[in-house]
Motif scaffolding. Structure first.
Motif, mmCIF file in Angstrom:
data_model
loop_
_atom_site.group_PDB
_atom_site.id
_atom_site.type_symbol
_atom_site.label_atom_id
_atom_site.label_comp_id
_atom_site.label_asym_id
_atom_site.label_seq_id
_atom_site.Cartn_x
_atom_site.Cartn_y
_atom_site.Cartn_z
ATOM 1 N N TYR A 1 0.808 -1.255 -0.423
ATOM 2 C CA TYR A 1 -0.401 -0.248 -0.215
ATOM 3 C C TYR A 1 1.219 0.967 0.057
ATOM 4 N N PHE A 2 2.110 1.159 0.939
ATOM 5 C CA PHE A 2 2.558 2.515 0.242
ATOM 6 C C PHE A 2 3.078 2.870 -0.952
ATOM 7 N N THR A 3 3.399 1.863 -1.802
ATOM 8 C CA THR A 3 3.811 1.694 -2.855
ATOM 9 C C THR A 3 2.798 2.734 -3.790
ATOM 10 N N VAL A 4 1.644 1.970 -3.835
ATOM 11 C CA VAL A 4 0.278 2.806 -3.965
ATOM 12 C C VAL A 4 -0.188 4.425 -4.206
ATOM 13 N N VAL A 5 0.485 4.902 -2.774
ATOM 14 C CA VAL A 5 0.145 6.023 -2.094
ATOM 15 C C VAL A 5 0.825 6.965 -2.581
ATOM 16 N N GLY A 6 2.280 6.001 -3.378
ATOM 17 C CA GLY A 6 3.936 7.070 -3.275
ATOM 18 C C GLY A 6 4.580 7.049 -2.589
ATOM 19 N N LEU A 7 4.359 6.471 -1.076
ATOM 20 C CA LEU A 7 5.105 7.238 -0.101
ATOM 21 C C LEU A 7 6.400 5.582 0.422
ATOM 22 N N PRO A 8 7.187 6.354 1.491
ATOM 23 C CA PRO A 8 8.748 5.026 1.451
ATOM 24 C C PRO A 8 6.959 4.272 2.623
ATOM 25 N N ARG A 9 7.995 2.905 2.321
ATOM 26 C CA ARG A 9 7.522 1.318 3.133
ATOM 27 C C ARG A 9 8.002 2.018 4.444
ATOM 28 N N ASN A 10 7.361 3.208 5.203
ATOM 29 C CA ASN A 10 7.649 2.944 6.353
ATOM 30 C C ASN A 10 6.218 3.874 7.348
ATOM 31 N N LEU B 1 -0.678 12.178 3.019
ATOM 32 C CA LEU B 1 -1.172 11.116 2.810
ATOM 33 C C LEU B 1 -3.191 11.512 2.143
ATOM 34 N N THR B 2 -3.602 12.544 3.080
ATOM 35 C CA THR B 2 -4.829 12.622 2.042
ATOM 36 C C THR B 2 -4.623 13.752 0.938
ATOM 37 N N LEU B 3 -3.383 14.305 0.769
ATOM 38 C CA LEU B 3 -3.280 15.314 -0.838
ATOM 39 C C LEU B 3 -2.853 14.959 -1.847
ATOM 40 N N ARG B 4 -1.725 13.269 -1.117
ATOM 41 C CA ARG B 4 -1.761 12.398 -1.942
ATOM 42 C C ARG B 4 -2.817 11.760 -2.573
ATOM 43 N N TYR B 5 -3.618 11.244 -1.706
ATOM 44 C CA TYR B 5 -5.204 10.246 -1.991
ATOM 45 C C TYR B 5 -5.589 10.862 -3.191
ATOM 46 N N TYR B 6 -6.197 12.519 -3.181
ATOM 47 C CA TYR B 6 -7.022 13.026 -3.718
ATOM 48 C C TYR B 6 -6.505 13.773 -4.775
ATOM 49 N N ASP B 7 -5.264 13.849 -5.182
ATOM 50 C CA ASP B 7 -4.699 13.840 -6.269
ATOM 51 C C ASP B 7 -4.399 13.086 -7.715
ATOM 52 N N SER C 1 -6.823 10.167 -7.065
ATOM 53 C CA SER C 1 -7.943 9.663 -7.497
ATOM 54 C C SER C 1 -8.229 10.957 -8.529
ATOM 55 N N ARG C 2 -7.928 12.023 -8.666
ATOM 56 C CA ARG C 2 -8.511 12.820 -9.738
ATOM 57 C C ARG C 2 -7.894 12.089 -10.969
ATOM 58 N N ARG C 3 -6.156 11.706 -10.990
ATOM 59 C CA ARG C 3 -5.947 10.856 -11.852
ATOM 60 C C ARG C 3 -6.059 9.641 -12.935
ATOM 61 N N LEU C 4 -6.107 9.360 -10.945
ATOM 62 C CA LEU C 4 -7.232 7.453 -11.559
ATOM 63 C C LEU C 4 -8.307 7.383 -11.892
ATOM 64 N N HIS C 5 -9.025 8.725 -12.362
ATOM 65 C CA HIS C 5 -10.264 8.584 -12.123
ATOM 66 C C HIS C 5 -11.557 7.768 -13.871
ATOM 67 N N PRO C 6 -11.816 7.172 -13.763
ATOM 68 C CA PRO C 6 -12.546 6.567 -15.572
ATOM 69 C C PRO C 6 -12.991 7.198 -15.937
ATOM 70 N N ASP C 7 -13.391 8.124 -15.921
ATOM 71 C CA ASP C 7 -13.871 9.444 -16.650
ATOM 72 C C ASP C 7 -13.044 9.568 -17.706
ATOM 73 N N LEU C 8 -11.482 9.910 -17.023
ATOM 74 C CA LEU C 8 -10.289 10.212 -17.881
ATOM 75 C C LEU C 8 -9.979 9.505 -18.742
ATOM 76 N N LEU D 1 -6.124 1.949 -4.897
ATOM 77 C CA LEU D 1 -5.959 3.268 -3.732
ATOM 78 C C LEU D 1 -6.351 3.855 -2.394
ATOM 79 N N ASN D 2 -7.799 3.372 -2.803
ATOM 80 C CA ASN D 2 -9.312 3.549 -1.546
ATOM 81 C C ASN D 2 -8.858 2.515 -0.995
#
Length: 219
Positions: free
Chosen positions: A37-46, A54-60, A62-69, A88-89
């Motif tokens: 899961y750390f790799t999924v959100v792009g954070l160090p494995r710690n 983490l929250t900022l990363r998640y929303y960013d 989520s927008r880039r992965l949205h199926p509508d795109l 990601l969720n």
């Protein structure tokens, strides 16, 4: 889990560490099943996580992965969008909560709480005995038609157990700060398991209290 094995981009064939987007061409990637899961959100494995970051990363993401795109994209992009959004969720829900993160970190160490986790932890025996006595008193009050007394007793019980859960959450957070890297000492690992076991048992106790509270209200 082998987090070092490279994956190949379906578009440009570039070999790179697992990531949601190809570093070379930025094409959306399908992550391998074993990715953490750390790799999924792009954070160090710690196990210490900055929840705001983490929250900022998640929303960013989520927008880039949205199926509508990707509704006019390739089959690979459409499938990756759906699968990675669900992944990601799950990663966000797990890492943002210190208890779920602790449980996940324990799993990454190849450990689990064990099948006997329903036993009363020795450190909680006195509290559990006290709570069971108070629950019995609340049931007696409810049976005698004294719902107000039962409700007050249950509110006191819940506050006491909840306070103990919060103290254990603090202990858990302190434990996670001591790992530093992916491996900890046997004592640190045992403390992690003990803390998680106690939290799990207290949450079960809280459900018992809430169930009795609901019966008192309905009664």
């Amino acid at each position: 889990m082998d987090q070092t094995a490279p994956v190949r981009c379906w578009r440009c064939d570039d070999a790179h560490p697992a990531s949601l987007f190809c570093p070379r061409c930025q094409a959306l990637q399908q992550l391998p099943p074993q990715v953490d899961y750390f790799t999924v959100v792009g954070l160090p494995r710690n196990p210490v996580v900055d929840e705001a970051a983490l929250t900022l990363r998640y929303y960013d993401l989520s927008r880039r992965l949205h199926p509508d795109l990707y509704h006019t994209g390739t089959a690979e992009e459409k499938e990756a969008s759906l699968q990675n959004t669900a992944l990601l969720n799950r990663a966000y829900r797990t890492l943002r909560d210190v208890v779920q993160r602790g449980q996940y970190w324990l799993e990454l160490q190849g450990e689990q709480l064990g099948r006997d986790n329903n036993r009363v932890p020795s450190a909680l025996a006195a509290l559990v005995f006290e709570v069971q006595e108070k629950l019995a008193e609340a049931r007696d009050n409810r049976a005698e038609g004294n719902g107000d007394a039962a409700g007050a007793e249950l509110a006191t019980i819940r506050a006491e157990v909840h306070a103990q859960v919060e103290r254990l959450r603090t202990t858990l957070a302190n434990n996670l700060t001591q790992w530093g890297d992916e491996k900890g000492t046997p004592a640190l690992l045992q403390q992690l398991k003990t803390c998680l076991s106690e939290i799990a048992y207290l949450r079960t106790l809280l459900r018992d209290v809430d169930k009795e509270s609901e019966a008192s209200w309905n009664g």
